[in-house]
Design an enzyme around this catalytic site. Structure first.
Site, PDB file in Angstrom:
ATOM      1  N   HIS A  76       0.878  -1.161   0.073  1.00  0.00           N
ATOM      2  CA  HIS A  76      -0.082  -0.008  -0.104  1.00  0.00           C
ATOM      3  C   HIS A  76       0.873   1.209   0.029  1.00  0.00           C
ATOM      4  O   HIS A  76       2.106   1.167   0.588  1.00  0.00           O
ATOM      5  CB  HIS A  76      -0.760  -0.037   1.169  1.00  0.00           C
ATOM      6  CG  HIS A  76      -1.996   1.063   1.268  1.00  0.00           C
ATOM      7  ND1 HIS A  76      -1.811   2.465   1.863  1.00  0.00           N
ATOM      8  CD2 HIS A  76      -3.411   1.178   0.951  1.00  0.00           C
ATOM      9  CE1 HIS A  76      -2.842   3.109   1.466  1.00  0.00           C
ATOM     10  NE2 HIS A  76      -3.761   2.246   1.102  1.00  0.00           N
ATOM     11  N   ALA A 109      -6.865   0.157  -6.324  1.00  0.00           N
ATOM     12  CA  ALA A 109      -6.998   0.418  -5.058  1.00  0.00           C
ATOM     13  C   ALA A 109      -8.162   1.449  -5.064  1.00  0.00           C
ATOM     14  O   ALA A 109      -8.098   2.756  -5.404  1.00  0.00           O
ATOM     15  CB  ALA A 109      -5.688   0.902  -4.356  1.00  0.00           C
ATOM     16  N   ALA A 110      -9.122   1.138  -3.976  1.00  0.00           N
ATOM     17  CA  ALA A 110     -10.228   2.118  -3.895  1.00  0.00           C
ATOM     18  C   ALA A 110      -9.807   3.455  -3.657  1.00  0.00           C
ATOM     19  O   ALA A 110     -10.549   4.396  -3.639  1.00  0.00           O
ATOM     20  CB  ALA A 110     -11.300   1.483  -3.165  1.00  0.00           C
ATOM     21  N   CYS A 111      -8.820   3.667  -2.704  1.00  0.00           N
ATOM     22  CA  CYS A 111      -8.168   4.932  -2.209  1.00  0.00           C
ATOM     23  C   CYS A 111      -7.579   5.523  -3.213  1.00  0.00           C
ATOM     24  O   CYS A 111      -6.911   6.766  -2.932  1.00  0.00           O
ATOM     25  CB  CYS A 111      -7.726   4.627  -0.859  1.00  0.00           C
ATOM     26  SG  CYS A 111      -6.442   3.365  -0.823  1.00  0.00           S
ATOM     27  N   HIS A 112      -7.277   5.049  -4.575  1.00  0.00           N
ATOM     28  CA  HIS A 112      -6.527   5.855  -5.561  1.00  0.00           C
ATOM     29  C   HIS A 112      -7.373   5.845  -6.769  1.00  0.00           C
ATOM     30  O   HIS A 112      -7.042   4.835  -7.659  1.00  0.00           O
ATOM     31  CB  HIS A 112      -5.095   5.310  -5.621  1.00  0.00           C
ATOM     32  CG  HIS A 112      -4.450   5.197  -4.312  1.00  0.00           C
ATOM     33  ND1 HIS A 112      -3.734   6.326  -3.665  1.00  0.00           N
ATOM     34  CD2 HIS A 112      -4.068   4.015  -3.531  1.00  0.00           C
ATOM     35  CE1 HIS A 112      -3.199   6.018  -2.678  1.00  0.00           C
ATOM     36  NE2 HIS A 112      -3.150   4.618  -2.489  1.00  0.00           N
TER      37      HIS A 112
END
Length: 354
Positions: free
Chosen positions: A52, A293-296
Site C-alpha cells: 500500500h 485500489a479504492a483509495c486511489h
C-alpha cells in the site's frame, strides 16, 4: 486485542492504517540509530513491490532524503506472493525492518508472513551474536481482518496494522505491538498530552474507539461464517462471469497457482479492445466498483501498478475490474451485476461499431 490474539496492553490506537504504518517505519529507523550509536550507516528496510502507498511512499521519501534505503522485492509472477527466500536474500547487515502486507488489496493474494517471521527469528539469533541490529517484522493486516483468521502469535510479527473501516467499523486504526517499549521498540511521532502511554499523544476519539471495539467483537464471534459466505458468493460471481462472457474472454487476475487469496476478492479483466476498466464501469447502471485500489481512483486509464508488478500484461491490466463482495452480498446481487456488465460491454461494442 482479542481480535488479533494479542493483549490489551499491546494495542495503540491511531487515526488509521496510514499513521500506524508510518509509526512502524519511524520506530524502526529510530531503533537502528539508537542501536548503532552515532555511526554513519544508513538503515535499510525490506518490503515488497505491491505494498500500500502508506508503506511505499514514506520509504521512497526517506530514500530521497538519504535517511534510509529500501529494497522493494518483486512478487513472483507465478504465485503473486513475496516469496520468503527472495525477501531474505534482500537482507543486509544494516536491515532494521521487514514489512510485508498480510494480503494484497487488489489481488487478494495472502503473503507467507508466518513463515517469514519464523525464518527471521532464526536469523536474528545469529545477528545478535554478530553484533548486528535485530530485524523488526511488521505486517499490514488491513485487508485480512474480517475475511480470515488473524492471530499475532501464529504470525510471529512484532507489529500488525488494523484498519477499522475494512471490517465494517469506523475510520480509525490500531497498531498491535508485541510489548511496546519493552519487548519491541515503539517511538512516538507526536508529542503532547501523554495519551496512549505517550506512544500516541492526542485526545482519543472515544466514540470511534467504541465503534471499533464493537466491530472487532462481531468479527471475533462470526469471522468463520463471514468468510464462508463471502467465498461462496465470490465463487458464484466468477462462475457467472465465465458463463456470461466465455472462458476465452475472461481473465481472472487474482488466481495464482499455489497461492491462497482473500474470500471476497475478484480481480477480473474482460478481454478485448476498448474495454478499459473505467470505460466499462462508466456504462454500468447498477455496479459500483473500482479498477484498482479504492483509495486511489484518480489515475485515469493507466493500468494498476500492482497488477503490472504481478506480471499481468499491460493490455490485460488496463481492462481490470476489482470486484469485492461483502457480508450482505447475495447471489441475486451477483446476477444483477453480471447482467449489468454484459449490457455495458454490449453498449461499448455498439459505440465502437458506429
Amino acid at each position: 486485542a482479542r481480535l488479533v490474539g494479542g493483549r490489551p496492553e499491546d494495542t495503540v490506537f491511531t487515526s488509521g492504517g496510514t499513521e500506524a504504518n508510518n509509526m512502524v517505519i519511524h520506530t524502526a529507523l529510530r531503533y537502528f540509530r539508537d542501536s548503532r550509536g552515532q555511526g554513519q550507516a544508513v538503515p535499510h528496510v525490506v518490503t515488497s513491490n505491491v505494498e500500500h502507498d502508506s508503506i511505499r511512499l514514506p520509504l521512497e521519501q526517506l530514500a530521497k532524503e538519504r535517511l534510509a534505503e529500501t529494497t522493494f522485492v518483486p512478487v513472483s509472477p507465478r504465485s503473486g506472493r513475496a516469496e520468503v527466500d527472495d525477501v531474505l536474500a534482500a537482507v543486509r547487515p544494516t536491515t532494521c525492518l521487514v514489512t510485508i502486507m498480510l494480503a494484497n488489496n487488489e489481488t487478494g493474494v495472502i503473503m507467507p508472513v508466518a513463515e517469514l517471521s519464523q525464518r527471521i527469528r532464526g536469523l536474528n539469533q545469529r545477528r545478535v551474536a554478530e553484533g548486528l541490529p535485530r530485524i523488526l517484522v511488521h505486517t499490514d493486516a488491513a485487508q485480512m481482518i474480517g475475511k480470515g483468521r488473524v492471530d499475532v502469535q501464529e504470525l510471529g510479527v512484532d507489529y500488525l496494522t488494523v484498519v477499522g473501516h475494512k471490517f465494517y467499523g469506523p475510520r480509525i486504526g490500531t497498531l498491535y505491538v508485541r510489548g511496546p517499549g519493552t519487548t519491541t521498540p515503539l517511538h512516538p511521532m507526536f508529542f503532547g498530552g501523554g495519551q496512549e502511554r505517550n506512544f500516541r499523544p492526542g485526545t482519543e476519539n472515544t466514540p470511534m474507539i467504541a465503534g471499533l471495539g464493537k466491530a472487532a467483537e462481531l468479527v471475533s464471534r462470526n469471522w468463520e461464517a463471514y468468510e464462508a459466505h463471502m467465498r461462496d458468493v465470490r465463487d458464484y460471481l466468477e462462475a457467472r462471469l465465465e458463463a456470461s462472457f466465455g472462458k476465452l474472454r475472461i481473465r481472472f487476475n487474482s488466481q495464482f497457482t499455489g497461492s491462497n487469496r482473500l474470500c471476497n476478492t475478484c480481480n477480473v479483466s474482460i478481454l478485448g479492445s476498448g474495454l478499459h476498466g473505467r470505460r466499462v464501469l462508466s456504462h454500468c447502471k447498477t455496479l459500483l466498483a473500482s479498477v484498482g485500489a479504492a483509495c486511489h481512483s484518480e489515475k485515469g486509464d493507466r493500468p494498476s501498478s500492482i497488477l503490472l508488478s504481478c506480471g499481468i500484461p499491460c493490455d490485460i491490466a488496463q481492462n481490470a475490474l476489482r470486484l469485492s463482495v461483502g457480508r450482505d452480498t447475495t447471489r441475486a446481487d451477483v446476477d444483477l451485476v453480471v447482467q449489468d456488465l454484459v449490457q455495458a460491454v454490449a453498449q461499448l461494442g455498439k459505440d465502437q461499431a458506429s
